[in-house]
Design a protein around this motif. Structure first.
Motif, PDB file in Angstrom:
ATOM      1  N   CYS A  78      43.695   1.800  47.437  1.00  0.00           N
ATOM      2  CA  CYS A  78      44.035   3.137  47.905  1.00  0.00           C
ATOM      3  C   CYS A  78      44.862   3.036  49.195  1.00  0.00           C
ATOM      4  CB  CYS A  78      42.748   3.925  48.155  1.00  0.00           C
ATOM      5  SG  CYS A  78      43.001   5.586  48.811  1.00  0.00           S
ATOM      6  N   ALA A  79      45.884   3.846  49.297  1.00  0.00           N
ATOM      7  CA  ALA A  79      46.756   3.827  50.480  1.00  0.00           C
ATOM      8  C   ALA A  79      46.060   4.402  51.713  1.00  0.00           C
ATOM      9  CB  ALA A  79      48.032   4.613  50.198  1.00  0.00           C
ATOM     10  N   ARG A  80      44.998   5.182  51.533  1.00  0.00           N
ATOM     11  CA  ARG A  80      44.308   5.800  52.673  1.00  0.00           C
ATOM     12  C   ARG A  80      43.057   5.041  53.107  1.00  0.00           C
ATOM     13  NH1 ARG A  80      44.549  12.059  50.781  1.00  0.00           N
ATOM     14  NH2 ARG A  80      46.809  12.298  50.913  1.00  0.00           N
ATOM     15  N   CYS A  81      42.231   4.612  52.137  1.00  0.00           N
ATOM     16  CA  CYS A  81      40.947   4.002  52.521  1.00  0.00           C
ATOM     17  C   CYS A  81      40.817   2.544  52.096  1.00  0.00           C
ATOM     18  CB  CYS A  81      39.791   4.815  51.951  1.00  0.00           C
ATOM     19  SG  CYS A  81      39.611   4.697  50.157  1.00  0.00           S
ATOM     20  N   LEU A 132      58.850   2.811  38.512  1.00  0.00           N
ATOM     21  CA  LEU A 132      59.182   4.229  38.691  1.00  0.00           C
ATOM     22  C   LEU A 132      58.040   5.157  38.271  1.00  0.00           C
ATOM     23  CD1 LEU A 132      62.921   4.240  37.593  1.00  0.00           C
ATOM     24  CD2 LEU A 132      62.000   4.479  39.906  1.00  0.00           C
ATOM     25  N   ALA A 133      57.160   4.691  37.396  1.00  0.00           N
ATOM     26  CA  ALA A 133      56.042   5.527  36.946  1.00  0.00           C
ATOM     27  C   ALA A 133      54.845   5.468  37.906  1.00  0.00           C
ATOM     28  CB  ALA A 133      55.600   5.094  35.552  1.00  0.00           C
ATOM     29  N   LEU A 134      54.840   4.519  38.824  1.00  0.00           N
ATOM     30  CA  LEU A 134      53.723   4.389  39.755  1.00  0.00           C
ATOM     31  C   LEU A 134      53.814   5.421  40.872  1.00  0.00           C
ATOM     32  CD1 LEU A 134      53.581   0.506  40.132  1.00  0.00           C
ATOM     33  CD2 LEU A 134      51.973   1.966  38.901  1.00  0.00           C
ATOM     34  N   PRO A 135      52.666   5.859  41.395  1.00  0.00           N
ATOM     35  CA  PRO A 135      52.699   6.785  42.538  1.00  0.00           C
ATOM     36  C   PRO A 135      53.212   6.066  43.781  1.00  0.00           C
ATOM     37  CG  PRO A 135      50.455   6.103  42.079  1.00  0.00           C
ATOM     38  CD  PRO A 135      51.308   5.534  40.980  1.00  0.00           C
ATOM     39  N   PHE A 136      53.918   6.796  44.641  1.00  0.00           N
ATOM     40  CA  PHE A 136      54.457   6.213  45.871  1.00  0.00           C
ATOM     41  C   PHE A 136      53.336   5.722  46.770  1.00  0.00           C
ATOM     42  CE2 PHE A 136      56.123   6.819  50.260  1.00  0.00           C
ATOM     43  CZ  PHE A 136      57.060   5.796  50.221  1.00  0.00           C
ATOM     44  N   GLN A 137      52.278   6.540  46.893  1.00  0.00           N
ATOM     45  CA  GLN A 137      51.097   6.153  47.661  1.00  0.00           C
ATOM     46  C   GLN A 137      49.876   6.347  46.770  1.00  0.00           C
ATOM     47  OE1 GLN A 137      50.908   8.137  51.453  1.00  0.00           O
ATOM     48  NE2 GLN A 137      52.276   6.635  52.338  1.00  0.00           N
ATOM     49  N   PRO A 138      49.397   5.281  46.139  1.00  0.00           N
ATOM     50  CA  PRO A 138      48.249   5.412  45.235  1.00  0.00           C
ATOM     51  C   PRO A 138      46.977   5.770  45.999  1.00  0.00           C
ATOM     52  CG  PRO A 138      48.851   3.105  45.530  1.00  0.00           C
ATOM     53  CD  PRO A 138      49.890   3.914  46.234  1.00  0.00           C
ATOM     54  N   LEU A 139      46.196   6.675  45.402  1.00  0.00           N
ATOM     55  CA  LEU A 139      44.943   7.125  46.025  1.00  0.00           C
ATOM     56  C   LEU A 139      43.784   6.885  45.071  1.00  0.00           C
ATOM     57  CD1 LEU A 139      46.136  10.538  47.512  1.00  0.00           C
ATOM     58  CD2 LEU A 139      45.981   8.332  48.673  1.00  0.00           C
ATOM     59  N   CYS A 140      42.605   6.585  45.636  1.00  0.00           N
ATOM     60  CA  CYS A 140      41.409   6.394  44.812  1.00  0.00           C
ATOM     61  C   CYS A 140      40.946   7.721  44.217  1.00  0.00           C
ATOM     62  CB  CYS A 140      40.300   5.733  45.626  1.00  0.00           C
ATOM     63  SG  CYS A 140      39.786   6.661  47.081  1.00  0.00           S
ATOM     64  N   GLN A 141      41.198   8.809  44.926  1.00  0.00           N
ATOM     65  CA  GLN A 141      40.938  10.168  44.445  1.00  0.00           C
ATOM     66  C   GLN A 141      41.932  11.086  45.153  1.00  0.00           C
ATOM     67  OE1 GLN A 141      36.819  10.701  45.359  1.00  0.00           O
ATOM     68  NE2 GLN A 141      37.118  10.760  47.553  1.00  0.00           N
ATOM     69  N   ASP A 142      42.244  12.209  44.537  1.00  0.00           N
ATOM     70  CA  ASP A 142      43.290  13.089  45.082  1.00  0.00           C
ATOM     71  C   ASP A 142      43.013  13.556  46.504  1.00  0.00           C
ATOM     72  OD1 ASP A 142      44.775  12.862  42.794  1.00  0.00           O
ATOM     73  OD2 ASP A 142      44.015  14.716  41.901  1.00  0.00           O
ATOM     74  N   ASP A 143      41.748  13.773  46.834  1.00  0.00           N
ATOM     75  CA  ASP A 143      41.417  14.292  48.167  1.00  0.00           C
ATOM     76  C   ASP A 143      40.780  13.221  49.060  1.00  0.00           C
ATOM     77  OD1 ASP A 143      39.106  14.087  46.708  1.00  0.00           O
ATOM     78  OD2 ASP A 143      38.257  15.978  47.397  1.00  0.00           O
ATOM     79  N   LEU A 155      35.733   7.627  55.549  1.00  0.00           N
ATOM     80  CA  LEU A 155      35.295   9.013  55.715  1.00  0.00           C
ATOM     81  C   LEU A 155      34.687   9.608  54.452  1.00  0.00           C
ATOM     82  CD1 LEU A 155      38.199  10.289  57.985  1.00  0.00           C
ATOM     83  CD2 LEU A 155      35.905   9.550  58.653  1.00  0.00           C
ATOM     84  N   ALA A 156      35.015   9.085  53.278  1.00  0.00           N
ATOM     85  CA  ALA A 156      34.411   9.597  52.041  1.00  0.00           C
ATOM     86  C   ALA A 156      32.923   9.237  51.983  1.00  0.00           C
ATOM     87  CB  ALA A 156      35.143   9.038  50.820  1.00  0.00           C
ATOM     88  N   ASP A 157      32.525   8.129  52.608  1.00  0.00           N
ATOM     89  CA  ASP A 157      31.116   7.728  52.629  1.00  0.00           C
ATOM     90  C   ASP A 157      30.314   8.536  53.639  1.00  0.00           C
ATOM     91  OD1 ASP A 157      31.703   5.797  50.750  1.00  0.00           O
ATOM     92  OD2 ASP A 157      31.931   4.191  52.222  1.00  0.00           O
TER      93      ASP A 157
END
Length: 186
Positions: A78-81, A132-143, A155-157
């Motif tokens: 995930c790009a965030r966590c 090209l089909a991959l997300p620019f910033q992959p996330l484990c969940q949308d939020d 922070l999700a934990d």
């Protein structure tokens, strides 16, 4: 000078059966190992993992038209966590391979794909379609809320995770003067 294609390579297709007769076509389903670096930095298809290809190969006047879809499992973070991500991808593509014996006009695109004899190399087309089909910033969940910028906690934990407000160093000396338990006399 271009490198010669290996007809035994998993992503090299032989189009000899089409016979350069416009309108002739065949459908092919293949399972091939993923080439190295099939993805972006954070997410991709692991090298050697199975990639399923459903293809329609057809002869046209200028060359061979390959239309298809690739299906594969993805791994990354995930790009965030930075939590691991396991997902699937479907990448569709369509590419014309110009016959290698066709005369090249002065304004032709140098990047056009060409056949080599009766062989076509699917690797650059597969790579472009998947990336090209991959997300620019992959996330484990949308939020996904990401990590705490102060301590790195996920922070999700702990959604109620907080820190005391930092004291401005210019006012730090005054912090000792304020004691809420003592009352001032009038």
């Amino acid at each position: 000078m271009t490198a010669h294609l290996d007809p035994r390579a998993p992503l090299v297709l032989d189009t000899y059966e089409l016979g350069r007769r416009p309108g002739s076509q065949r459908e092919v389903t293949l399972t091939v190992p993923a080439p190295a670096d099939l993805g972006i930095e954070l997410l991709g298809v692991p090298e050697g993992a199975e990639v399923e290809l459903d293809l329609r190969i057809e002869a046209v006047m200028e060359g061979v038209l390959v239309t298809g879809a690739a299906y594969a499992d993805l791994e990354g973070e995930c790009a965030r966590c930075l939590e691991p991500i396991h997902d699937e991808i479907e990448a569709r593509f369509q590419e014309l391979y110009v016959y290698d014996d066709e005369e090249r006009a002065a304004d032709d695109d140098e990047e056009e794909l060409r056949t080599e004899g009766d062989l076509v190399d699917l690797e650059p087309v597969l790579r472009d379609a998947v990336v090209l089909a991959l997300p620019f910033q992959p996330l484990c969940q949308d939020d996904c809320p990401g990590l705490c910028i102060e301590c790195g906690a996920r922070l999700a934990d702990d959604p109620d995770h907080t820190h005391e407000a930092p004291i401005d160093p210019r006012w730090a000396g005054l912090a000792g003067l304020h004691d809420p338990s003592s009352k001032t006399e009038d």
